[in-house]
Design a protein around this motif. Sequence first.
Motif, short mmCIF file in Angstrom:
data_model
loop_
_atom_site.label_atom_id
_atom_site.label_comp_id
_atom_site.label_asym_id
_atom_site.label_seq_id
_atom_site.Cartn_x
_atom_site.Cartn_y
_atom_site.Cartn_z
N LEU A 60 0.83 -1.20 0.00
CA LEU A 60 0.00 0.00 0.00
C LEU A 60 0.87 1.25 0.00
O LEU A 60 0.59 2.20 -0.74
CB LEU A 60 -0.91 0.01 1.23
N TRP A 81 1.54 6.48 -6.74
CA TRP A 81 0.38 7.27 -7.16
C TRP A 81 0.67 8.77 -7.05
O TRP A 81 0.33 9.54 -7.94
CB TRP A 81 -0.83 6.89 -6.31
N ASN A 117 0.49 11.09 -10.16
CA ASN A 117 -0.49 12.16 -10.11
C ASN A 117 0.17 13.52 -10.37
O ASN A 117 -0.32 14.33 -11.16
CB ASN A 117 -1.16 12.14 -8.73
N GLN A 137 -1.04 20.76 -17.18
CA GLN A 137 -0.89 22.22 -17.15
C GLN A 137 0.18 22.69 -18.12
O GLN A 137 0.52 23.87 -18.14
CB GLN A 137 -0.51 22.68 -15.74
N ASN A 138 0.75 21.75 -18.86
CA ASN A 138 1.76 22.11 -19.85
C ASN A 138 2.98 22.74 -19.17
O ASN A 138 3.54 23.71 -19.63
CB ASN A 138 1.16 23.10 -20.87
N LYS A 139 3.36 22.16 -18.05
CA LYS A 139 4.47 22.69 -17.27
C LYS A 139 5.71 21.86 -17.56
O LYS A 139 5.66 20.64 -17.55
CB LYS A 139 4.11 22.58 -15.79
N ILE A 187 -7.33 2.40 5.07
CA ILE A 187 -6.24 2.87 4.21
C ILE A 187 -6.57 2.57 2.74
O ILE A 187 -6.45 3.42 1.87
CB ILE A 187 -4.91 2.19 4.60
N ALA A 188 -7.06 1.34 2.51
CA ALA A 188 -7.39 0.94 1.13
C ALA A 188 -8.47 1.85 0.56
O ALA A 188 -8.38 2.30 -0.59
CB ALA A 188 -7.83 -0.51 1.11
N ALA A 243 -7.07 5.22 -0.24
CA ALA A 243 -6.22 5.19 -1.43
C ALA A 243 -7.07 5.15 -2.69
O ALA A 243 -6.82 5.87 -3.66
CB ALA A 243 -5.29 3.98 -1.38
N GLY A 303 -8.63 8.41 -3.41
CA GLY A 303 -7.62 9.32 -3.96
C GLY A 303 -7.42 9.05 -5.44
O GLY A 303 -7.38 9.98 -6.24
N LEU A 304 -7.33 7.78 -5.81
CA LEU A 304 -7.13 7.43 -7.21
C LEU A 304 -8.31 7.90 -8.04
O LEU A 304 -8.16 8.42 -9.13
CB LEU A 304 -6.95 5.92 -7.36
N THR A 340 -8.37 11.70 -9.01
CA THR A 340 -7.53 12.21 -10.08
C THR A 340 -8.15 11.91 -11.44
O THR A 340 -7.90 12.63 -12.40
CB THR A 340 -6.14 11.58 -10.07
N GLN A 392 -11.11 15.17 -14.04
CA GLN A 392 -10.51 16.51 -14.01
C GLN A 392 -11.65 17.51 -13.89
O GLN A 392 -12.40 17.74 -14.84
CB GLN A 392 -9.71 16.74 -15.29
N THR A 402 3.33 29.41 -7.76
CA THR A 402 3.09 28.13 -7.10
C THR A 402 1.65 28.08 -6.60
O THR A 402 0.97 27.07 -6.74
CB THR A 402 4.07 27.94 -5.94
N SER A 432 -0.66 27.55 -9.69
CA SER A 432 -0.67 26.22 -10.32
C SER A 432 -1.09 25.15 -9.33
O SER A 432 -1.58 24.10 -9.73
CB SER A 432 0.67 25.90 -10.99
N GLY A 464 2.95 26.54 -16.72
CA GLY A 464 1.63 25.94 -16.61
C GLY A 464 0.55 26.96 -16.30
O GLY A 464 -0.46 26.65 -15.70
N ARG A 466 -4.64 29.12 -14.45
CA ARG A 466 -3.99 27.84 -14.72
C ARG A 466 -4.25 27.42 -16.16
O ARG A 466 -5.34 27.60 -16.68
CB ARG A 466 -4.58 26.74 -13.83
N SER A 467 -3.26 26.81 -16.80
CA SER A 467 -3.47 26.32 -18.16
C SER A 467 -4.32 25.05 -18.12
O SER A 467 -4.38 24.37 -17.12
CB SER A 467 -2.13 25.97 -18.82
#
Lengths: 396, 338
Positions: free
Chosen positions: A34, A41, A45, A53-55, B8-9, B12, B15-16, B19, B22, B89, B92, B114, B230-231
């Motif tokens: 894990l 990840w 990510n 973001q094209n960075k 935890i699983a 996780a 979280g996956l 992403t 978008q 920072t 972005s 970016g 942000r781009s």
Amino acid sequence: MTTLDTGPQTAPRANFFNDPVIRGIIYQVVVAALIVSFILWIIGNTAANLAAQNKTTGFDFLWRTAGFDISFSLIPWSRASYYYEAFMVGLLNTLLVAVVGIFFATVLGFTIGIARLSTNFIISSLATIYIEVIRNIPLLLQLFFWYFAVLKSMPAVRNSFELPFDSFINQRGIMIPRPIPDEQFNFVWLGLALAVIGVIVLRHWAKKRLEATGKRFPVFLTSLVILFGVTSLVFWVSGASVAFELPVLERFNFRGGLQLPPEFIALAFGLIIYTAAFIAETVRGGIQSVNHGQTEAASSLGLQDGDRLRLVVVPQAMRVIVPPLTSQYLNLTKNSSLGAAIGYPELVNVFAGTSLNQTGRAIECIAIVMTVYLCFSLLTSAIMNWYNGRVKLVER
Amino acid sequence: MQKALVSIAVAASLGLGATAAQAAILDDVKAKGYVQCGVTGGVAGFSAPDSSNVWTGIEVDYCRALAAAIFNDADAVRFTSLTSQERFTALSAGEVDVLSRTTTWTMSRDTQLGISFVGTMFYDGQGFMVREEDGIESALDLSGAAICIESGTTTELNAADYFATNGMEFNTVVFVDQDEVVKAYEDGRCDVYTTDSSALASERSKFADPDAHIILPEIISKEPLGPSVRSGDTQWFNIARWTYFALLEAEELGVSSANVDEQLGSDNPAIKRLLGVEGEFGAPLGLDNAWAYQIIKLVGNYAETYERNVGPDTPIGLERGLNALWSDGGIQYAPPIR
């Protein structure tokens, strides 16, 4: 009637999953998997988001022209220098202030710590006030105070305060002549190195003699004579000479010579004053941890005052002092990053500040800076642990 | 133990999952109910909190215009004060939705950080301020001077370029925070304070004795200041960009916060399109058709924000100059809404 079972004793058959050893292994494998996938990840990510973001990313920027100026550097620097040189400038500036800071904070801290234990009421209460005031005010505020106090108290450039030997103090810092040794001067360095070796040998011999015969030898005074005598003899015989580049007042400021900017003075001063307060408490704790009976025992052995401290009390106090002292050294080094706030070009200011901003490589710059501080800390720890190993109680 | 593993699983996998999708910035902003806007800690006339702690300034007004377009509420903005080191920072990383903070549009920033620049809200250039008593009349007299600069800015690079080009010695003192830069200059650490000339005027207006400082005639760089986002989110980029254009278009068409309601009945087709009376220009942005009407009604047009924040009647006292509309001899120009 009883029957006696004489067959081989076997453990009750357990489910393989209920075996505590196997279970433990399974848990560890699962947790490790894990953690690894979590880290993967995060990396994936981050990469995906940066790409979205094209960075641009990577460490190639280190070999690009920086294009900005740095006010104070130990190595040559111009706007045409590369980013990796900016990194070196920041690194050396951080190291400089850390080494100077650690040295003076140790001296001041030990002095104040011992003063706090003084039987003289005024001395001990002054030390207490110092410690309590300095320890309880945030360092950043103190740095701002010192910086602007330093600036305010120094005269403007045209009214510079003159010191002997063509040195000056003004709002742009302290300027002293820069010594430029000629080639013959290398012999002087060689002579100095030989003198140092001689002193080490002398110390060794004096200790041996003391243990064998009980006769004392004035090691300190003799060492001074050797160091000074040999060096000046070589200087005189070799005909070495030192030229001086003097600071000269120009339209805006002095040029030439060695210049110490007020940012450095304020940062070093602030760090020394602040850290010394903590070191003083550490020293007090260490000395108080040594039982008074030890002093009495040493006296009854007939040890002189100095030896009693040097051979009995201090070695025992050091065992208690060294671990927290290490932490204070680490703190001082890390706190030097606050120099960015008062314009001292140390690592965080130059690299995690200006370079990061001009290139936009936030992750790369921060990673490098974090690695550097980690290495500094581990190195300091390693040295102090080695020293701690030497002074700790040896059990036989 | 097993419970801990399960949680935890779950964490996780959540979280996956997060992403994979978008999220669009507009949806996030609407869900939050306000626009998070990155501004400077305080450059009078551009963005600074006033005595009652309300942010004002030309860059603040841009953020308010954005909020007006989205929420029909010019106060649906929260401001984050950012140093020049933190700004990119923060943008972005998504801490702010838009950065409206005396930021110069440069190629490397546009292509490598970016982020995308929306337009030039304010055409500016870098200047130098010195103490009058030093008797300096030109930037070319500055060889050997100590110069106070804010870290991580184009200013820092321009100054190095300028002094190298003219073969002059220089010595910069770099601070993270603009307040420290100004204080160090005032205390005499530096002979020169350099930044965008508009900001010099702004800082000078705050000095105890503004007349003791002069701004040298040389302008050594082009500093097109504008908001950025942000781009990668075209819709949000378009909203940000057309908010700026709507401010200009309104000035050009003579629509202001005072007369916008009358102008709803105007016969001019360009005004009708701007105010959403005719055509369909809100939906492609994901906004109401009256988005530009809301901006003008609640914030005003470009001329109004300029006059109220940095214009000749304010302590900053900047003439329009390059920032006049193209039709008035300046270079501010908005593409037509059609």
